[in-house]
Design a protein around this motif. Structure first.
Motif, PDB file in Angstrom:
ATOM      1  N   ALA A  58      48.716  67.952  24.911  1.00 28.29           N
ATOM      2  CA  ALA A  58      49.255  69.161  24.283  1.00 28.29           C
ATOM      3  C   ALA A  58      48.510  69.483  22.989  1.00 28.29           C
ATOM      4  CB  ALA A  58      50.749  68.993  24.020  1.00 28.29           C
ATOM      5  N   ILE A  59      48.271  68.483  22.171  1.00 31.18           N
ATOM      6  CA  ILE A  59      47.534  68.688  20.922  1.00 31.18           C
ATOM      7  C   ILE A  59      46.109  69.162  21.213  1.00 31.18           C
ATOM      8  CG2 ILE A  59      46.525  67.485  18.930  1.00 31.18           C
ATOM      9  CD1 ILE A  59      49.144  65.746  18.968  1.00 31.18           C
ATOM     10  N   THR A  60      45.469  68.548  22.199  1.00 28.09           N
ATOM     11  CA  THR A  60      44.114  68.949  22.576  1.00 28.09           C
ATOM     12  C   THR A  60      44.103  70.382  23.083  1.00 28.09           C
ATOM     13  OG1 THR A  60      43.592  66.669  23.157  1.00 28.09           O
ATOM     14  CG2 THR A  60      42.131  68.375  24.039  1.00 28.09           C
ATOM     15  N   GLY A  61      45.089  70.741  23.895  1.00 27.47           N
ATOM     16  CA  GLY A  61      45.180  72.106  24.405  1.00 27.47           C
ATOM     17  C   GLY A  61      45.356  73.119  23.297  1.00 27.47           C
ATOM     18  N   VAL A  62      46.224  72.828  22.344  1.00 29.13           N
ATOM     19  CA  VAL A  62      46.425  73.738  21.209  1.00 29.13           C
ATOM     20  C   VAL A  62      45.135  73.858  20.399  1.00 29.13           C
ATOM     21  CG1 VAL A  62      47.647  74.019  19.009  1.00 29.13           C
ATOM     22  CG2 VAL A  62      48.919  73.421  21.085  1.00 29.13           C
ATOM     23  N   ALA A  63      44.464  72.739  20.180  1.00 21.23           N
ATOM     24  CA  ALA A  63      43.207  72.763  19.429  1.00 21.23           C
ATOM     25  C   ALA A  63      42.153  73.610  20.154  1.00 21.23           C
ATOM     26  CB  ALA A  63      42.697  71.342  19.218  1.00 21.23           C
ATOM     27  N   LEU A  64      42.091  73.510  21.471  1.00 25.52           N
ATOM     28  CA  LEU A  64      41.125  74.301  22.232  1.00 25.52           C
ATOM     29  C   LEU A  64      41.468  75.787  22.207  1.00 25.52           C
ATOM     30  CD1 LEU A  64      40.596  71.897  25.245  1.00 25.52           C
ATOM     31  CD2 LEU A  64      38.809  72.666  23.673  1.00 25.52           C
ATOM     32  N   VAL A  65      42.750  76.110  22.321  1.00 27.42           N
ATOM     33  CA  VAL A  65      43.166  77.512  22.313  1.00 27.42           C
ATOM     34  C   VAL A  65      42.914  78.154  20.949  1.00 27.42           C
ATOM     35  CG1 VAL A  65      45.185  79.039  22.407  1.00 27.42           C
ATOM     36  CG2 VAL A  65      44.819  77.336  24.187  1.00 27.42           C
ATOM     37  N   THR A  66      43.204  77.417  19.895  1.00 26.18           N
ATOM     38  CA  THR A  66      43.062  77.993  18.553  1.00 26.18           C
ATOM     39  C   THR A  66      41.648  77.883  18.009  1.00 26.18           C
ATOM     40  OG1 THR A  66      43.666  75.899  17.463  1.00 26.18           O
ATOM     41  CG2 THR A  66      45.456  77.459  17.973  1.00 26.18           C
ATOM     42  N   GLY A  67      40.793  77.123  18.685  1.00 26.71           N
ATOM     43  CA  GLY A  67      39.427  76.966  18.214  1.00 26.71           C
ATOM     44  C   GLY A  67      39.291  75.929  17.108  1.00 26.71           C
ATOM     45  N   SER A  68      40.363  75.227  16.789  1.00 28.37           N
ATOM     46  CA  SER A  68      40.282  74.252  15.697  1.00 28.37           C
ATOM     47  C   SER A  68      39.527  72.993  16.113  1.00 28.37           C
ATOM     48  CB  SER A  68      41.698  73.875  15.210  1.00 28.37           C
ATOM     49  OG  SER A  68      42.456  73.358  16.269  1.00 28.37           O
ATOM     50  N   TRP A  69      39.180  72.847  17.390  1.00 27.31           N
ATOM     51  CA  TRP A  69      38.409  71.708  17.854  1.00 27.31           C
ATOM     52  C   TRP A  69      36.995  71.721  17.271  1.00 27.31           C
ATOM     53  CZ3 TRP A  69      33.948  72.826  20.447  1.00 27.31           C
ATOM     54  CH2 TRP A  69      33.810  74.153  20.881  1.00 27.31           C
ATOM     55  N   SER A  70      36.529  72.875  16.821  1.00 25.72           N
ATOM     56  CA  SER A  70      35.157  72.990  16.352  1.00 25.72           C
ATOM     57  C   SER A  70      34.976  72.609  14.875  1.00 25.72           C
ATOM     58  CB  SER A  70      34.650  74.421  16.582  1.00 25.72           C
ATOM     59  OG  SER A  70      35.432  75.332  15.839  1.00 25.72           O
ATOM     60  N   TRP A  71      36.001  72.097  14.234  1.00 26.41           N
ATOM     61  CA  TRP A  71      35.894  71.742  12.804  1.00 26.41           C
ATOM     62  C   TRP A  71      34.827  70.746  12.601  1.00 26.41           C
ATOM     63  CZ3 TRP A  71      41.574  71.111  10.874  1.00 26.41           C
ATOM     64  CH2 TRP A  71      42.190  72.351  10.882  1.00 26.41           C
TER      65      TRP A  71
END
Length: 178
Positions: free
Chosen positions: A165-178
């Motif tokens: 769930a956390i990974t999915g939210v990060a991917l949707v919001t683009g915060s994975w690219s930090w």
């Protein structure tokens, strides 16, 4: 494990779309197909969600897959349908089937999403305490270390669902690219 399969497929779909972006209109298609295809490996079990989805079609498909799996791998559940060979077949069938109606990029993306979603479902089953020794068959018969396994419905699965769930939210919001 149903929600875990669906969530892992959806998160994989989001990751694929982040890594190799399809046309924007196809993003929801890729995510949905990945999520649904994650149930496909369990077509080999008569009481699974996948086998009960469209009776009598999926019931007959279940029987055929169980028979073929028993002949090729020696076991009827978590055999052939839990392998990359089966995932590739699902992907090719999805590509071909979609191509009959919507040729071009839509068919390609649907096939890729179906194959990837199916394989992530098989890998998810490998992480359970029961395991799945065909997740990388015919290339290898690998088993994850017991420390990485969890009991279906137990604390380990809840941790996996939370991480997905956390990974999915990060991917949707683009915060994975930090």
């Amino acid at each position: 494990m149903g929600r875990t399969h669906a969530l892992s497929g959806a998160v994989l779909g989001l990751a694929v779309c982040a890594a190799v972006p399809p046309p924007p209109v196809l993003v929801p298609v890729v995510v949905a197909v990945c999520a649904l295809a994650a149930f496909a490996p369990d077509l080999d079990h008569p009481s699974s969600t996948a086998s009960r989805a469209l009776p009598p079609v999926t019931w007959l498909l279940c029987r055929a897959i169980r028979w073929l799996s028993k002949r090729l791998t020696g076991i009827s559940h978590r055999g052939l349908s839990h392998s990359p060979v089966f995932a590739a077949a699902v992907g090719l069938l999805a590509w071909w089937g979609t191509g009959l109606v919507l040729p071009g990029a839509t068919a390609v993306w649907t096939g890729v999403a179906a194959g990837a979603g199916c394989w992530i479902g098989a890998i998810g089953d490998e992480l359970t305490s029961a395991g799945n020794r065909f997740a990388f068959w015919p290339l290898a018969r690998l088993r994850w270390p017991d420390v990485l396994r969890f009991r279906t419905g137990g604390t380990g699965e809840h941790v996996v669902v939370g991480a997905l769930a956390i990974t999915g939210v990060a991917l949707v919001t683009g915060s994975w690219s930090w």
